[in-house]
Design an enzyme around this catalytic site. Structure first.
Site, short mmCIF file in Angstrom:
data_model
loop_
_atom_site.label_atom_id
_atom_site.label_comp_id
_atom_site.label_asym_id
_atom_site.label_seq_id
_atom_site.Cartn_x
_atom_site.Cartn_y
_atom_site.Cartn_z
N TYR A 107 0.82 -1.21 0.00
CA TYR A 107 0.00 0.00 0.00
C TYR A 107 0.86 1.26 0.00
O TYR A 107 1.95 1.27 0.58
CB TYR A 107 -0.88 0.01 1.25
CG TYR A 107 -1.76 1.23 1.36
CD1 TYR A 107 -2.96 1.27 0.67
CD2 TYR A 107 -1.39 2.32 2.13
CE1 TYR A 107 -3.78 2.40 0.75
CE2 TYR A 107 -2.20 3.45 2.21
CZ TYR A 107 -3.40 3.48 1.52
OH TYR A 107 -4.19 4.58 1.60
N TRP A 109 1.13 5.75 -1.49
CA TRP A 109 0.74 6.79 -2.43
C TRP A 109 1.65 6.92 -3.63
O TRP A 109 1.32 7.61 -4.58
CB TRP A 109 0.59 8.11 -1.70
CG TRP A 109 -0.81 8.32 -1.29
CD1 TRP A 109 -1.53 7.54 -0.42
CD2 TRP A 109 -1.70 9.33 -1.77
NE1 TRP A 109 -2.81 8.02 -0.32
CE2 TRP A 109 -2.95 9.12 -1.13
CE3 TRP A 109 -1.58 10.39 -2.65
CZ2 TRP A 109 -4.06 9.94 -1.36
CZ3 TRP A 109 -2.69 11.21 -2.87
CH2 TRP A 109 -3.90 10.98 -2.24
N1 LIG Z 1 -1.18 8.16 12.75
C1 LIG Z 1 -1.66 8.21 11.51
N2 LIG Z 1 -1.17 7.39 10.57
C2 LIG Z 1 -1.64 7.44 9.32
C3 LIG Z 1 -2.66 8.37 8.97
C4 LIG Z 1 -3.17 9.23 9.99
O1 LIG Z 1 -4.09 10.04 9.76
N3 LIG Z 1 -2.63 9.13 11.24
N4 LIG Z 1 -3.11 8.43 7.68
C5 LIG Z 1 -3.03 7.22 6.89
C6 LIG Z 1 -3.33 7.49 5.48
S1 LIG Z 1 -4.84 8.20 5.16
C7 LIG Z 1 -2.49 7.16 4.47
S2 LIG Z 1 -3.04 7.32 2.85
C8 LIG Z 1 -1.16 6.58 4.73
C9 LIG Z 1 -0.08 7.07 3.74
O2 LIG Z 1 1.00 6.22 3.77
P1 LIG Z 1 1.97 6.07 2.51
O3 LIG Z 1 1.22 6.28 1.24
O4 LIG Z 1 2.70 4.79 2.67
O5 LIG Z 1 2.97 7.29 2.75
P2 LIG Z 1 3.93 8.04 1.71
O6 LIG Z 1 4.91 8.78 2.55
O7 LIG Z 1 3.15 8.81 0.73
O8 LIG Z 1 4.68 6.82 1.01
C10 LIG Z 1 4.90 6.74 -0.36
C11 LIG Z 1 6.31 6.19 -0.56
O9 LIG Z 1 6.47 5.92 -1.95
C12 LIG Z 1 7.77 6.36 -2.35
N5 LIG Z 1 7.73 6.64 -3.78
C13 LIG Z 1 7.27 7.76 -4.40
N6 LIG Z 1 7.38 7.63 -5.73
C14 LIG Z 1 7.90 6.41 -5.98
C15 LIG Z 1 8.22 5.73 -7.18
O10 LIG Z 1 8.03 6.20 -8.29
N7 LIG Z 1 8.73 4.48 -7.05
C16 LIG Z 1 8.94 3.89 -5.84
N8 LIG Z 1 9.43 2.66 -5.82
N9 LIG Z 1 8.65 4.53 -4.69
C17 LIG Z 1 8.13 5.78 -4.76
C18 LIG Z 1 8.05 7.57 -1.49
O11 LIG Z 1 9.43 7.82 -1.40
C19 LIG Z 1 7.39 7.18 -0.17
O12 LIG Z 1 8.30 6.57 0.69
O13 LIG Z 1 -0.76 6.88 6.07
C20 LIG Z 1 -1.73 6.45 7.03
N10 LIG Z 1 -1.16 6.60 8.35
N1 LIG Z 2 -1.15 18.45 3.23
C1 LIG Z 2 -1.56 17.18 3.13
N2 LIG Z 2 -2.79 16.92 2.65
C2 LIG Z 2 -3.23 15.64 2.57
C3 LIG Z 2 -2.41 14.55 2.93
C4 LIG Z 2 -1.10 14.85 3.43
O1 LIG Z 2 -0.32 13.95 3.79
N3 LIG Z 2 -0.71 16.17 3.51
N4 LIG Z 2 -2.87 13.27 2.80
C5 LIG Z 2 -4.04 13.02 1.95
C6 LIG Z 2 -4.69 11.75 2.32
S1 LIG Z 2 -3.96 10.30 1.82
C7 LIG Z 2 -5.86 11.68 2.99
S2 LIG Z 2 -6.59 10.18 3.32
C8 LIG Z 2 -6.56 12.89 3.42
C9 LIG Z 2 -7.09 12.77 4.84
O2 LIG Z 2 -7.91 13.85 5.11
P1 LIG Z 2 -8.61 13.91 6.52
O3 LIG Z 2 -8.91 12.53 6.98
O4 LIG Z 2 -9.74 14.85 6.42
O5 LIG Z 2 -7.44 14.56 7.40
P2 LIG Z 2 -6.97 14.34 8.91
O6 LIG Z 2 -5.93 15.38 9.11
O7 LIG Z 2 -6.59 12.94 9.18
O8 LIG Z 2 -8.25 14.59 9.77
C10 LIG Z 2 -9.01 15.76 9.65
C11 LIG Z 2 -9.33 16.35 11.00
O9 LIG Z 2 -10.18 15.49 11.75
C12 LIG Z 2 -10.16 15.99 13.07
N5 LIG Z 2 -10.55 14.95 14.00
C13 LIG Z 2 -9.77 13.99 14.55
N6 LIG Z 2 -10.50 13.23 15.39
C14 LIG Z 2 -11.76 13.73 15.36
C15 LIG Z 2 -12.98 13.38 16.03
O10 LIG Z 2 -13.06 12.43 16.78
N7 LIG Z 2 -14.06 14.13 15.74
C16 LIG Z 2 -14.04 15.17 14.89
N8 LIG Z 2 -15.15 15.84 14.67
N9 LIG Z 2 -12.90 15.53 14.26
C17 LIG Z 2 -11.79 14.81 14.49
C18 LIG Z 2 -8.75 16.47 13.34
O11 LIG Z 2 -8.78 17.69 14.04
C19 LIG Z 2 -8.16 16.54 11.93
O12 LIG Z 2 -7.54 17.79 11.69
O13 LIG Z 2 -5.70 14.01 3.35
C20 LIG Z 2 -5.06 14.13 2.08
N10 LIG Z 2 -4.46 15.44 2.05
MO LIG Z 3 -5.00 8.55 2.86
#
Ligand SMILES: Nc1nc2c(c(=O)[nH]1)N[C@H]1C(S)=C(S)[C@@H](COP(=O)(O)OP(=O)(O)OC[C@H]3O[C@@H](n4cnc5c(=O)[nH]c(N)nc54)[C@H](O)[C@@H]3O)O[C@H]1N2
Ligand SMILES: Nc1nc2c(c(=O)[nH]1)N[C@H]1C(S)=C(S)[C@@H](COP(=O)(O)OP(=O)(O)OC[C@H]3O[C@@H](n4cnc5c(=O)[nH]c(N)nc54)[C@H](O)[C@@H]3O)O[C@H]1N2
Ligand SMILES: [Mo]
Length: 764
Positions: A107, A109
């Site tokens: 998994y 991005w």
């Molecule tokens: N505590 C906490 N943890 C979370 C979340 C949270 O809200 N709180 N959010 C979750 C969510 S919503 C998500 S989507 C995940 C995201 O988790 P990931 O998608 O695993 O995070 P990224 O850092 O985007 O990892 C992408 C990796 O791909 C590599 N990469 C980029 N381009 C290429 C390429 O062309 N080739 C290869 N081989 N590698 C490449 C980058 O260097 C990077 O290390 O994290 C989750 N984890």
């Molecule tokens: N800049 C930036 N943008 C991103 C990403 C990134 O890595 N960087 N990642 C992308 C990805 S993969 C995803 S999935 C999306 C995720 O987008 P979201 O899931 O919307 O983002 P989060 O920051 O995880 O959460 C949004 C907010 O939820 C609030 N929250 C936490 N717990 C609770 C709760 O119990 N109740 C309520 N009401 N609110 C709560 C927190 O204050 C937090 O700021 O963002 C995307 N956009």
């Molecule tokens: Mo995500």
């Protein structure tokens, strides 16, 4: 003009004469370019974090079976040798244990660009090699992905495609109740690339129209310049139930809507009234749980039914224990109000969580790299990876099935960073040592690359050509190469080409096409799609020359569930009743205590409701300065740190009570782990919460005999457990911690330098 693209935006390449002078600038028509792009080049050009040569872990060469995987040094090898090792290891594992022991769920991005999408390349390769165990759903919104088909009859993707357009909200809505806010921070991102960031301007328009904007969130910044309802985290379901209760008691539930468009209302009603469990879900009941005022809840309930209202929820809300419940309760509330299917009102999921949600766009399914078919049908829900590794043969429930975890001997990870994204990373390190071999393609020495046995250095998008083609974005870009690959990095396509050559199926993998021929092929197939849509694409040559093509008539406003609401008999939903299910018999029959048959208040496994006085709730949302862990080593992310540590946000009163000041280094800890962070004070956060964004590169060390993550990665603190036996999503937003001042000497970061690598022996 030459262009490149990323998940955070599209760019013109401005100075392309020599490698050192290259710069990028956002498309001139992007109204709110992302700050993330400012740190992109510096991250990609950082020699201390790029992987320059293939490398093999020392202990793996010595046959340690993974024991030392998380703390080892590397030996540099030639590409020939790396490919030989990787190919023969895959072959050995397949022959000895079968393809069901290869985990390729991988998994993450990855990067924007249709052809070089790393997971597509890996899956195509592994499918030809006999298949692999895959993963289902996402870390972003697994609870929605699993529950929406049951209650709404739509996949999360289809619902997102159908989402009521934000301009309609601006035009028609009078009260917008936004759970978790709607944030420009997260709206910086769109998967596969984005040409424009429009969410901030929609929000400005909404504010200008004097819509009542309510931000129900522990953080004020989730929706600036709105009414802030600083709810206690994880209690949104209680608030939603109380809003429903008060609407019912006032005799204002939209019975017509409930009758025509929903099933199971009587069961939910009995629960709301306390007839089924003896607890009336009144505003007085909810006020104590949510830390809100009962009269405000009552007044809001009445306003929601007397005005045009929209119930919106961020994705983050369901990344929590019982994450299905607020989604379902929010949908149920919107049914009681009865304005679903009308312009600008009803129910929405994910406004602001990602730039395209609610954007008026023409959806086009462009072609992609064909991946073939996976002969192995086994999979895991994506966030159950540690459980799989720790309990091979163990059972778990998922969406009504009782399933068994496979035994994993080989992991192949590309384009993702599980040591960024997974919860309880200390436990995950243990799990990660279980397989015999881990192979990782990466461009940077992420924590995951540092925990691989065979490390294959990949290029970044700036080092190759590609096409930005996104189903939701109106702009198609030819992505030009900005630099030569750093060190010996190769494109993932080239890496898998060499591997398939070693395994004897190169021609099936490449179909005898080189990269340029593949880009042409994708473009030609796109031309067919465009024709079906009623417009012409330019020739490949002129696309390469111009660099950009804009889809005509690309602005389409949709209204979620409009056709169902206009004629539910002709357009029933694909649920068990053909209507929105407020009580769902299929889910009820699963007999899950953590996901009953109707929206239910369930206390989270860990929360402020039963916390000790000194415990705080940890919010670990998405970082403003980067995409997850990507670009963490770039200038924008590093400039935001405090003494090189990730900033943690705390209320000034909370800080004062603990003797903490702005700029202090603090230790944030619980039973699962501890990390350091730099303190930043903000009145825009609840006094019992602390916010530490995800994405600081994982840097665990042993300090004074204790394990300590020294960089500020919140996933040493989070809980590795599923949302419920229904969807098994991650629960990153559910965790309690303690915070104290760090007074010992500040440990140096180790992730700022490459791991220990021995140069290749001459005669190898
Ligand atoms: N505590 C906490 N943890 C979370 C979340 C949270 O809200 N709180 N959010 C979750 C969510 S919503 C998500 S989507 C995940 C995201 O988790 P990931 O998608 O695993 O995070 P990224 O850092 O985007 O990892 C992408 C990796 O791909 C590599 N990469 C980029 N381009 C290429 C390429 O062309 N080739 C290869 N081989 N590698 C490449 C980058 O260097 C990077 O290390 O994290 C989750 N984890
Ligand atoms: N800049 C930036 N943008 C991103 C990403 C990134 O890595 N960087 N990642 C992308 C990805 S993969 C995803 S999935 C999306 C995720 O987008 P979201 O899931 O919307 O983002 P989060 O920051 O995880 O959460 C949004 C907010 O939820 C609030 N929250 C936490 N717990 C609770 C709760 O119990 N109740 C309520 N009401 N609110 C709560 C927190 O204050 C937090 O700021 O963002 C995307 N956009
Ligand atoms: Mo995500």
């Amino acid at each position: 003009m030459k262009y490149t693209a990323s998940h955070w935006g599209a760019y013109q390449i401005t100075k392309a004469d020599t490698a050192t002078q290259i710069d990028i600038k956002p498309l001139p028509d992007d109204p709110a370019p992302s700050r993330i792009g400012r740190g992109w080049i510096s991250a990609a050009r950082d020699r201390d974090s790029r992987i320059l040569k293939p490398a093999i872990r020392k202990g793996w060469l010595e046959g340690d079976n993974g024991a030392n995987r998380c703390r080892d040094s590397f030996v540099e090898v030639s590409w020939d040798e790396a490919i030989r090792h990787a190919a023969s290891e895959l072959q050995r594992v397949k022959r000895t244990y079968g393809n069901g022991s290869v985990f390729g769920g991988s998994y993450g991005w990855s990067s924007a660009g249709r052809f070089h999408h790393a997971q597509s390349q890996l899956r195509r390769f592994l499918n030809l090699a006999g298949g692999f165990v895959s993963s289902r759903d996402t870390y972003s919104h697994a609870a929605a992905e699993v529950i929406y088909p049951h209650i709404l009859g739509l996949s999360n993707r289809a619902f997102q495609d159908d989402m009521t357009a934000l301009p309609l909200v601006t035009e028609h809505c009078e009260i917008l109740l936004a759970f978790g806010g709607i944030s420009g921070r997260t709206a910086q991102i769109a998967s596969s690339g984005t040409s424009a960031h429009a969410v901030p301007s929609w929000l400005d328009q909404l504010r200008a129209k004097n819509v009542r904007l309510i931000n129900v969130s522990p953080q004020e910044s989730d929706l600036d310049k709105s009414e802030w309802w600083a709810i206690r985290p994880s209690t949104d379901t209680a608030l939603l139930l109380a809003l429903m209760y008060e609407i019912v008691v006032a005799g204002r539930a939209n019975e017509d809507f409930l009758k025509r468009y929903t099933s199971g209302w009587e069961v939910l009603r009995a629960y709301l009234m306390g007839e089924s469990d003896g607890v009336a879900k009144s505003s007085d009941w909810a006020a104590t749980l949510c830390d809100l005022a009962a009269p405000d809840i009552r007044a809001l309930a009445l306003q929601l039914v007397s005005r045009k209202s929209m119930i919106a929820m961020t994705w983050g809300m369901q990344r929590a224990d019982h994450g299905e419940q607020p989604l379902w309760a929010g949908l149920a509330l919107a049914c009681l109000i009865g304005q679903i299917g009308q312009p600008g009102t009803g129910y929405a999921f994910g406004y602001g969580s990602s730039s395209p949600v609610g954007q008026p766009s023409r959806l086009i399914s462009w072609p992609s790299m064909p991946q073939g078919k996976n002969p192995i049908s086994d999979y895991i829900p994506v966030a159950r990876i540690a459980d799989m590794l720790l309990n091979p043969g163990g059972s778990y429930s998922y969406n009504g099935e009782n399933r068994i975890y496979p035994t994993t001997r080989l992991i192949w990870w590309v384009g993702g960073n599980p040591f960024h994204h997974h919860q309880d990373l200390n436990q995950f390190e243990d799990a990660w040592t279980r397989p015999e071999t881990v192979i990782v393609n990466e461009h940077s020495w992420t924590a995951t690359a540092r925990r691989a046995d065979i490390v294959l250095p990949a290029t970044t998008p700036m080092e190759r050509t590609d096409i930005m083609l996104s189903r939701r974005d109106p702009t198609l870009l030819y992505m030009s190469k900005l630099f030569d690959p750093m060190g010996e990095a190769k494109d993932d396509f080239e890496i898998f080409k060499l591997l398939s050559r070693a395994l004897g199926f190169e021609q099936s993998f490449t179909e005898r096409l080189d990269q340029e021929a593949w880009l042409r092929e994708i473009w030609q197939q796109s031309a067919v799609v465009a024709q079906q849509q009623g417009f012409e694409l330019p020739s490949f040559e002129s696309f390469v020359k111009e660099g950009r093509f804009d889809v005509p008539d690309a602005s389409e406003c949709r209204i979620a569930l409009e056709s169902f609401v206009s004629d539910p008999k002709t357009n029933p939903l694909n649920t068990e009743s053909g209507r929105i299910t407020l009580f769902n018999e299929t889910i009820a029959a699963m007999d899950l205590s953590d996901c009953p048959g109707h929206p239910t208040w369930l206390e989270p496994c860990e929360s402020l409701l039963d916390a000790e006085p000194d415990q705080l709730h940890l919010i670990s949302g998405q970082p403003d300065t980067r995409l997850h862990s990507q670009n963490d080593r770039g200038s924008e992310s590093r400039a935001d740190k405090i003494n090189e540590r990730e900033p943690a946000y705390l209320h000034p009163e909370t800080a004062q009570r603990r003797g903490l000041c702005e700029g202090d280094i603090v230790k944030i800890a619980n039973d699962r782990g501890a990390c350091l962070a730099g303190l930043r004070l903000s009145k825009g956060i609840r006094k019992d919460c602390i916010a530490l964004a995800t994405g600081a590169w994982f840097d665990p060390q042993t300090i004074n005999n204790f394990p300590l993550e020294v960089h500020g990665n919140p996933n040493v603190l989070t809980i590795d457990k599923g949302t419920s036996g229904l969807s098994q999503g991650n629960i990153a937003h559910t965790a309690l911690v303690r915070v104290e001042k760090w007074t010992a000497p500040l440990p140096d970061l180790t992730i700022s330098k490459p791991p220990k690598i021995k140069a290749q022996p001459e005669s190898a």
